[in-house]
Motif scaffolding. Structure first.
Motif, short mmCIF file in Angstrom:
data_model
loop_
_atom_site.label_atom_id
_atom_site.label_comp_id
_atom_site.label_asym_id
_atom_site.label_seq_id
_atom_site.Cartn_x
_atom_site.Cartn_y
_atom_site.Cartn_z
N ILE A 189 0.86 -1.13 -0.07
CA ILE A 189 -0.02 0.02 0.04
C ILE A 189 0.85 0.96 0.01
N LEU A 190 0.74 2.28 -0.74
CA LEU A 190 1.46 3.45 -1.12
C LEU A 190 0.42 4.54 -0.97
N THR A 191 0.48 5.43 -0.11
CA THR A 191 -0.33 6.58 0.04
C THR A 191 0.30 7.95 -0.43
N GLU A 192 -0.17 8.79 -1.24
CA GLU A 192 0.29 10.03 -1.53
C GLU A 192 -0.55 11.01 -1.46
N MET A 193 -0.18 12.32 -1.36
CA MET A 193 -1.00 13.31 -1.07
C MET A 193 -0.38 14.60 -1.65
N SER A 194 -1.41 15.37 -2.07
CA SER A 194 -1.14 16.91 -2.46
C SER A 194 -2.04 17.66 -1.37
N ALA A 195 -1.10 18.60 -0.85
CA ALA A 195 -1.94 19.66 0.26
C ALA A 195 -1.10 20.95 0.28
N GLU A 196 -1.88 21.96 0.78
CA GLU A 196 -1.54 23.38 0.87
C GLU A 196 -1.99 23.97 1.88
N PHE A 197 -1.36 24.70 2.55
CA PHE A 197 -1.90 25.91 3.92
C PHE A 197 -2.90 25.12 4.64
N GLY A 198 -2.59 23.92 5.16
CA GLY A 198 -3.40 23.34 6.14
C GLY A 198 -4.45 22.49 5.36
N LYS A 199 -4.60 22.27 4.08
CA LYS A 199 -5.55 21.85 3.42
C LYS A 199 -5.31 20.58 2.34
N ILE A 200 -6.06 19.36 2.52
CA ILE A 200 -5.48 18.53 1.59
C ILE A 200 -6.34 18.60 0.32
N ASN A 201 -5.61 18.59 -0.81
CA ASN A 201 -6.18 18.51 -2.12
C ASN A 201 -6.77 17.59 -2.43
N TYR A 202 -6.03 16.36 -2.26
CA TYR A 202 -6.42 14.79 -2.48
C TYR A 202 -5.37 13.99 -1.99
N ILE A 203 -5.81 12.48 -1.48
CA ILE A 203 -4.84 11.78 -1.11
C ILE A 203 -5.18 10.58 -2.24
N VAL A 204 -4.06 9.99 -2.77
CA VAL A 204 -4.22 8.78 -3.57
C VAL A 204 -3.48 7.82 -2.72
N ILE A 205 -4.58 6.71 -2.73
CA ILE A 205 -3.94 5.37 -1.73
C ILE A 205 -3.85 4.17 -2.87
N GLY A 206 -2.66 3.82 -3.21
CA GLY A 206 -2.49 3.03 -4.48
C GLY A 206 -2.30 1.52 -3.57
N ILE A 207 -3.00 0.31 -3.92
CA ILE A 207 -2.95 -0.77 -3.27
C ILE A 207 -2.51 -2.08 -4.57
N GLY A 208 -1.73 -2.84 -4.01
CA GLY A 208 -1.50 -3.97 -4.90
C GLY A 208 -1.70 -5.24 -4.39
N ILE A 209 -2.52 -5.89 -4.75
CA ILE A 209 -2.81 -7.45 -4.13
C ILE A 209 -2.36 -8.49 -5.10
N ASN A 210 -1.85 -9.38 -4.69
CA ASN A 210 -1.27 -10.51 -5.33
C ASN A 210 -2.27 -11.47 -5.18
N VAL A 211 -3.27 -11.58 -6.24
CA VAL A 211 -4.54 -12.69 -6.01
C VAL A 211 -4.11 -13.94 -6.64
N ASN A 212 -3.59 -14.15 -7.87
CA ASN A 212 -3.29 -15.44 -8.43
C ASN A 212 -2.14 -15.27 -9.20
N VAL A 213 -0.86 -14.85 -8.95
CA VAL A 213 0.43 -14.57 -9.51
C VAL A 213 1.02 -16.13 -9.63
N PRO A 214 1.05 -16.63 -10.68
CA PRO A 214 1.72 -18.06 -10.82
C PRO A 214 3.23 -18.13 -10.14
N HIS A 215 3.60 -18.81 -9.30
CA HIS A 215 5.04 -18.58 -8.55
C HIS A 215 6.32 -18.62 -10.00
N SER A 216 5.80 -19.30 -11.03
CA SER A 216 6.91 -19.66 -12.13
C SER A 216 7.29 -18.32 -12.73
#
Length: 331
Positions: A189-216
């Motif tokens: 999980i990687l969270t990144e933010m854009s903010a200014e003067f005590g205000k959040i413009n936006y937050i982006v939460i990136g999520i990567g889930i290994n669901v069925n990645v073949p081991h090979s």
């Protein structure tokens, strides 16, 4: 509209649903229904047209198409706007560009693969085609910028609750942004933010889930420390259902934060933690030390009791946390 068509066809099972019935239920013309059916076919849905009877959904593609996601969603607003691409450098990068352009709160960016997926401390994230859930969520919260880092903990709880619904899966959260399964890395999980003067413009939460990645196909340098949900699950797993469940959980937890603050989320995080109560090695830019991970504070910082009896609060962006014994390859 296409999500509703899929929902109706799924409910019909093997019985054809007529164009007239779809037209009445959706309150659109039969021509509009036909156009949406053709579009769904173009997206990979196997929809059989039975003469004089209607349409039957035979199979859905193993793709995280917006119509498929929306069919599984139970959210009120999160994920109702979806930006889908088959391939991208990083869903976080794309989400940030869309956020700068003024996208909706709750936008979800989904890709079948990432060519340049990234994790904390500039590490890469292996994101092969159609083998996992690689997505980012854009939020525009009213709380202060100093609260943003706790969204990583919120997202971790949302993901653990979703994957642990599967029999045989007992994932846990490793502070600050990894989810482990049987001691191996399942989610980043990687969270990144854009903010200014005590205000959040936006937050982006990136999520990567290994669901069925073949081991090979897992690169040799991470083969011993990576795992997929399907490796442990005692039942079939569906990427789209896991994604929908994560988004459902995210919305519920986020709305709880807006009403009650982060304290309830932090309490849930503690329940799923595999870091608390463990001996850890803290590798910071200016020092390295071992100690006992005793808690997280109200800001989500890890509280470590050092060997000399003093305590330190660890800021995620500055350090790497590893087991005090062992290789710590998954850190």
């Amino acid at each position: 509209m296409r999500g509703r068509i899929l929902e109706i066809l799924r409910a019909g099972g093997a019985e054809p649903v007529s164009g007239e019935e779809l037209s009445k239920r959706l309150e659109v013309s039969r021509t509009a229904v036909w156009k949406h059916i053709q579009a769904l076919k173009a997206e990979g849905y196997d929809i059989e047209s039975v003469p004089k009877k209607g349409y039957v959904l035979k199979a859905a593609p193993d793709r995280l198409k917006p119509a498929e996601i929306i069919t599984h969603l139970k959210t009120k607003w999160l994920g109702h706007s979806i930006h889908y691409v088959e391939s991208v450098d990083s869903t976080n990068n794309l989400a940030k560009r869309l956020a700068e352009e003024g996208c909706d709160n709750g936008l979800v960016v989904v890709s079948e693969e990432q060519k340049g997926g990234k994790g904390r401390l500039s590490r890469g994230w292996f994101s092969p085609f159609a083998c996992g859930n690689w997505f980012s969520v854009v939020l525009k919260p009213p709380f202060l910028p100093q609260e943003a880092s706790k969204c990583t903990l919120l997202a971790a709880v949302a993901v653990v609750k979703a994957v642990n619904k599967y029999k045989g899966v007992n994932a846990a959260i490793k502070w600050p942004n990894d989810i482990l399964l049987n001691g191996k890395k399942l989610v980043g999980i990687l969270t990144e933010m854009s903010a200014e003067f005590g205000k959040i413009n936006y937050i982006v939460i990136g999520i990567g889930i290994n669901v069925n990645v073949p081991h090979s196909i897992v690169p040799d340098d991470i083969k011993d420390c990576a795992v997929s949900v399907a490796d442990a699950a005692a039942e079939p797993v569906e990427r789209v259902q896991i994604l929908a469940d994560v988004l459902d959980n995210l919305e519920e937890l986020y709305e709880s934060v807006l009403q009650n603050g982060f304290a309830p989320v932090l309490a849930e995080w503690r329940k799923y933690s595999c870091t608390l109560g463990q001996q850890v090695k803290v590798i910071a830019p200016d020092e390295t030390y071992c100690g006992l991970a005793v808690d997280i504070d109200e800001d989500g910082l890890l509280v470590v009791k050092k060997e000399d009896g003093t305590t330190e609060k660890v800021i995620a962006g500055d350090v790497s946390i590893r087991p005090a014994a062992g290789t710590g390859k998954y850190a």
